[in-house]
Design an enzyme around this catalytic site. Structure first.
Site, PDB file in Angstrom:
ATOM      1  CG  ASN A 108      -2.057  -1.239   1.200  1.00 63.40           C
ATOM      2  OD1 ASN A 108      -2.198  -1.762   0.082  1.00 63.40           O
ATOM      3  ND2 ASN A 108      -2.681  -1.328   2.370  1.00 63.40           N
ATOM      4  CB  THR A 153     -16.110  38.103 -28.802  1.00 65.02           C
ATOM      5  OG1 THR A 153     -17.076  38.995 -29.722  1.00 65.02           O
ATOM      6  CG2 THR A 153     -14.963  38.893 -28.405  1.00 65.02           C
ATOM      7  CG  HIS A 154     -20.305  36.035 -29.509  1.00 64.47           C
ATOM      8  ND1 HIS A 154     -21.074  35.537 -28.611  1.00 64.47           N
ATOM      9  CD2 HIS A 154     -19.701  37.173 -29.069  1.00 64.47           C
ATOM     10  CE1 HIS A 154     -21.104  36.361 -27.427  1.00 64.47           C
ATOM     11  NE2 HIS A 154     -20.333  37.501 -27.726  1.00 64.47           N
ATOM     12  CB  SER A 275      -9.141  13.706 -49.097  1.00 60.41           C
ATOM     13  OG  SER A 275     -10.016  12.626 -49.634  1.00 60.41           O
ATOM     14  CG  ASN A 283      -8.158  16.775 -44.763  1.00 60.83           C
ATOM     15  OD1 ASN A 283      -8.571  17.797 -45.345  1.00 60.83           O
ATOM     16  ND2 ASN A 283      -8.600  15.713 -45.191  1.00 60.83           N
ATOM     17  CE1 TYR A 315      -3.992   0.224  -2.854  1.00 58.46           C
ATOM     18  CE2 TYR A 315      -5.031  -2.073  -2.302  1.00 58.46           C
ATOM     19  CZ  TYR A 315      -4.571  -1.090  -3.358  1.00 58.46           C
ATOM     20  OH  TYR A 315      -4.336  -1.422  -4.492  1.00 58.46           O
ATOM     21  CD  GLN A 320      -4.352  -3.517  -9.539  1.00 58.26           C
ATOM     22  OE1 GLN A 320      -4.006  -4.009  -8.313  1.00 58.26           O
ATOM     23  NE2 GLN A 320      -4.835  -4.357 -10.359  1.00 58.26           N
ATOM     24  CE  LYS A 323      -0.980   1.162 -10.301  1.00 57.67           C
ATOM     25  NZ  LYS A 323      -1.715   1.710  -9.074  1.00 57.67           N
TER      26      LYS A 323
HETATM   27  N1  ARG Z   1      -1.251  -3.234  -7.392  1.00 57.02           N
HETATM   28  C1  ARG Z   1      -1.544  -2.428  -6.324  1.00 57.02           C
HETATM   29  C2  ARG Z   1      -2.147  -1.271  -6.673  1.00 57.02           C
HETATM   30  O1  ARG Z   1      -1.910  -0.701  -7.884  1.00 57.02           O
HETATM   31  C3  ARG Z   1      -0.551  -2.557  -5.465  1.00 57.02           C
HETATM   32  C4  ARG Z   1      -1.111  -2.469  -3.834  1.00 57.02           C
HETATM   33  C5  ARG Z   1      -1.733  -3.807  -3.662  1.00 57.02           C
HETATM   34  N2  ARG Z   1      -2.156  -3.726  -2.207  1.00 57.02           N
HETATM   35  C6  ARG Z   1      -3.108  -4.835  -1.815  1.00 57.02           C
HETATM   36  N3  ARG Z   1      -3.394  -4.525  -0.543  1.00 57.02           N
HETATM   37  N4  ARG Z   1      -3.706  -5.334  -2.433  1.00 57.02           N
HETATM   38  O2  ARG Z   1      -2.790  -0.503  -6.030  1.00 57.02           O
END
Ligand code: ARG
Length: 500
Positions: A108, A153-154, A275, A283, A315, A320, A323
């Site tokens: 975590n 403007t507009h 085109s 374009n 957590y 997760q 990302k």
């Molecule tokens: N892969 C997890 C994430 O991206 C990592 C942390 C996982 N922690 C857990 N308690 N399962 O958040």
């Protein structure tokens, strides 16, 4: 790897669904560096014996070599980068040593450590790109600054402005984007390590030491807040969303400005697409795609905000999912900033056409109303009314402000003749631009002063980016040096004493 409550592994279908190794690849270098810093700290604090520290660090050096060669392979059954690196280390160092690396730590705090370290490097690269983008506009301003163009403007002709004024407006927007990125960097660059699962630990860890080894500005203190929060990702995504939104507006200016109807800009042929059927087409695909891709970035911001909304403290695997939108936003922004900088540097203004447009559609009507107010003492509302009537009359007669004598005749019928020579000067778009001397206005002194300040801002920012990069590089080198001397048999305290 870990089934429920330590039992044998979870089902294949569950592993396939929960696996994050592909998204985690981007954090591999950070994860290894984080492990080195954590292990050095455990050794210095006497939490893990020196012999095991040496074994772990030796294995991590091997992991680093594989990672740098692009050969580190992750096993999806090990769930994520953290378990993969730990398994790799145990594979080389043996379970007796490798099994000690995860002492006083949790995935975590590890995952936010890795994410923060990855973001900060990508953010500095992106900021350098935005500095170059702002510089491209300042160069265009220096090149064609005095050319006169219609301001809108507009999407209707409003008042004449200079090309320098238009170009510095974008530089001003991007300097604000830089400010936002720098602010999110400050939120990002804090050390979460040592928060552990959520509550801290009963081992005597040293969070300042890992902060120093990892190049963080400071410790992010509150353990429960640290592992629950994703504000650093949201702030970054907001800064990128605003940046991409600004770029989408530039894209729209380019799409319209290069159209036959506007014809103010020409794209370099190598930055336009054809085109498959219409042989004449040129374009502006880059600008159109940039405009559309801004949507993905703000959607990513919305995705992470919505994921966090209503989530109890602590957590959760929901986190997760932060990302993928973050990586997509960073990639999209980086790509868009780079290509749009090239487009801006290579497009050609048609300054005759721009000037012509400012004459054709009464863009100096406000200037005439201002003149009547300033020189003839007419209340502005009345002057506005007189000029409005003048314009209506000219439209009826299919005339423009170029027909100065006719304009003055019509003004005379309202008892407000000003004389042809004076009127010519008042209605001249270039002269009107020069007269707008108010602070921040389109007048040349104001534009020059703003361009200088904006240049100073981008230069200062670019220097700051280099300093931040250098600080990260120093921390990386310090950690590597400490690792190398411990691996060579040096005392851990002595190895750490020599760094930083
Ligand atoms: N892969 C997890 C994430 O991206 C990592 C942390 C996982 N922690 C857990 N308690 N399962 O958040």
């Amino acid at each position: 790897m870990m089934g429920a409550r330590g039992q044998a592994g979870a089902r294949e279908s569950v592993l396939a669904y929960t696996d994050s190794t592909a998204d985690d690849m981007r954090m591999l270098h950070a994860d290894i560096w984080g492990n080195e810093a954590h292990t050095l700290m455990l050794g210095k604090q006497g939490i893990v014996p020196a012999h095991d520290v040496r074994e772990i660090l030796t294995a991590l050096q091997e992991a680093r070599r594989e990672a740098e060669a692009g050969e580190f392979v992750m096993d999806a059954r090990l769930e994520d980068v953290h378990m993969n690196v730990e398994a790799y280390v145990s594979g080389i160092a043996g379970a007796q040593s490798g099994g000690r690396m995860h002492t006083a730590r949790s995935r975590n705090d590890q995952v936010v450590t890795d994410a923060r370290m990855t973001i900060r490097e990508e953010l500095t690269d992106l900021e350098a790109g935005v500095c170059a983008l702002a510089d491209a506009f300042l160069d265009r301003s220096a090149e064609h600054g005095d050319a006169v163009m219609p301001g809108y403007t507009h999407t209707q002709h409003a008042q004449p402005i200079s090309l320098g004024f238009w170009a510095t407006a974008y530089a001003a927007l991007f300097v604000e984007d830089l400010r936002r990125m720098q602010a999110s960097y400050a939120t990002v660059n804090r050390n979460p390590l040592g928060a552990c699962a959520l509550a801290g630990t009963d081992f005597e860890i040293d969070r300042d030491l890992t902060a120093r080894l990892l190049g963080f500005d400071r410790v992010d203190e509150h353990a429960l807040a640290v592992i629950s929060n994703r504000d650093f990702i949201i702030e970054t995504l907001f800064a990128l969303s605003m940046l991409m939104t600004n770029l989408s507006r530039l894209a729209a200016d380019i799409v319209y400005g290069t159209s036959y109807e506007f014809r103010m800009w020409t794209l370099d042929d190598s930055y336009a697409m054809g085109s498959s059927i219409m042989p004449q087409k040129k374009n502006p695909d880059v600008a159109e795609l940039a405009r559309a891709r801004a949507a993905k970035v703000s959607a990513g911001l919305q995705a992470v905000l919505s994921t966090l909304k209503g989530l109890p403290l602590g957590y959760h695997s929901d986190l997760q999912e932060d990302k993928p939108p973050l990586w997509e936003a960073l990639d999209t922004s980086e790509g868009t900033v780079g290509i749009m900088t090239e487009v801006v540097r290579t497009m050609t203004p048609d300054t005759d056409r721009m000037l012509d447009l400012t004459y054709g559609n009464f863009s100096t009507a406000t200037e005439l109303a201002n003149y009547l107010t300033r020189e003839a003492g007419v209340p502005f509302r009345e002057a506005h009314d007189i000029v409005g009537k003048l314009v209506m009359e000219l439209v009826d007669r299919k005339a423009t402000f170029r027909d100065v004598a006719m304009c003055d005749e019509i003004l005379a019928t309202h008892g407000r003749a000003v004389g042809v020579d004076t009127l010519k000067a008042v209605l001249d778009p270039a002269a009107a631009v020069r007269r707008n001397r108010s602070a921040g206005g389109t007048g040349p002194e104001s534009v020059t002063a703003m361009a200088e300040r904006l240049k100073a801002a981008t230069d200062t920012h670019a220097a700051g980016v280099e300093e931040r990069r250098a600080a990260i590089d120093r921390a990386r080198a310090d950690t590597a040096r400490a690792v190398a001397s411990v691996v060579d048999g040096a005392d851990i305290g002595a190895a750490l004493g020599r760094c930083g």
